[in-house]
Design an enzyme around this catalytic site. Structure first.
Site, PDB file in Angstrom:
ATOM      1  N   HIS A  92       0.689  -1.161   0.038  1.00  0.00           N
ATOM      2  CA  HIS A  92       0.017   0.014   0.021  1.00  0.00           C
ATOM      3  C   HIS A  92       1.110   1.204  -0.090  1.00  0.00           C
ATOM      4  CE1 HIS A  92      -3.716  -1.968   1.096  1.00  0.00           C
ATOM      5  NE2 HIS A  92      -2.912  -2.678   1.692  1.00  0.00           N
ATOM      6  N   PRO A  93       0.399   2.413  -0.810  1.00  0.00           N
ATOM      7  CA  PRO A  93       1.017   3.444  -0.767  1.00  0.00           C
ATOM      8  C   PRO A  93       0.350   4.404   0.562  1.00  0.00           C
ATOM      9  CG  PRO A  93      -0.713   3.885  -2.211  1.00  0.00           C
ATOM     10  CD  PRO A  93      -0.505   2.293  -1.834  1.00  0.00           C
ATOM     11  N   PHE A 110       0.097   3.340   8.090  1.00  0.00           N
ATOM     12  CA  PHE A 110      -1.410   3.342   8.532  1.00  0.00           C
ATOM     13  C   PHE A 110      -2.085   2.645   7.546  1.00  0.00           C
ATOM     14  CE2 PHE A 110      -5.393   5.671   8.593  1.00  0.00           C
ATOM     15  CZ  PHE A 110      -5.580   5.219   9.945  1.00  0.00           C
ATOM     16  N   ALA A 134     -10.355   2.843   3.052  1.00  0.00           N
ATOM     17  CA  ALA A 134     -10.485   4.443   2.889  1.00  0.00           C
ATOM     18  C   ALA A 134     -11.665   4.720   2.041  1.00  0.00           C
ATOM     19  CB  ALA A 134      -9.347   4.911   2.227  1.00  0.00           C
TER      20      ALA A 134
END
Length: 173
Positions: A70-71, A123, A127
């Site tokens: 994940h970015p 984190f 989203a």
């Protein structure tokens, strides 16, 4: 590339694994799920995915491998090259950060760095449908947690993301 469940079931193990790694970058999870084929329907696949993820969670390295795919929220562009296989999903999932005020984006960037410094992984949050402010609020609420709690929180969020990506991957879902 969207596939039907039947097409997915008929892929070679290597090709099926490759497609699954666009949904979650844990090789343990992907290989476990590939070995459970064929799936009779999407609910069966999602159930097996949940089971595979529960198994993968027993080893922290599997979690960290998945999180590494994940970015950071609000930082999609800088990681496009590294995470080319998940960038389209991530960009859409994090679209709530695209319209945020600069101060919220700056606070999100600082919060992400504080989180990474504290926990040694980024984190992770489901989203989709959340504004940048909502993501910031969640990040700030989770930042005081201990590492064990955050591994569990991030793993739970990862599974939500994975389930959504599986449904996007398969056209008949």
């Amino acid at each position: 590339m969207r596939l039907s469940l039947q097409q997915f079931n008929e892929l070679s193990p290597a090709d099926a694994t490759s497609h699954l790694l666009t949904c979650c970058t844990s090789t343990h999870w992907a290989q476990t799920l590939v070995n459970k084929r064929p799936f009779i329907d999407m609910p069966a696949m999602l159930s097996h995915s949940d089971d595979a993820w529960m198994q993968a969670q027993k080893d922290e390295q599997n979690l960290l491998e998945a999180f590494d795919g994940h970015p950071q929220i609000g930082n999609v562009d800088s990681l496009k090259e590294k995470y080319r296989n998940t960038q389209d999903s991530a960009a859409h999932e994090q679209s709530g950060a695209n319209d945020a005020e600069d101060d919220v984006i700056e606070a999100l960037a600082q919060g992400n760095q504080d989180y990474l410094d504290k926990f040694s992984f980024i984190f992770i949050v489901f989203a989709t449908g959340k504004s940048a402010q909502q993501m910031l609020d969640l990040l700030l609420a989770r930042l005081p947690n201990d590492r064990e709690t955050e591994l569990l929180n991030a793993a739970t969020e990862q599974n939500k993301i994975t389930r959504l990506r599986l449904q996007k991957l398969l056209s008949d879902a």
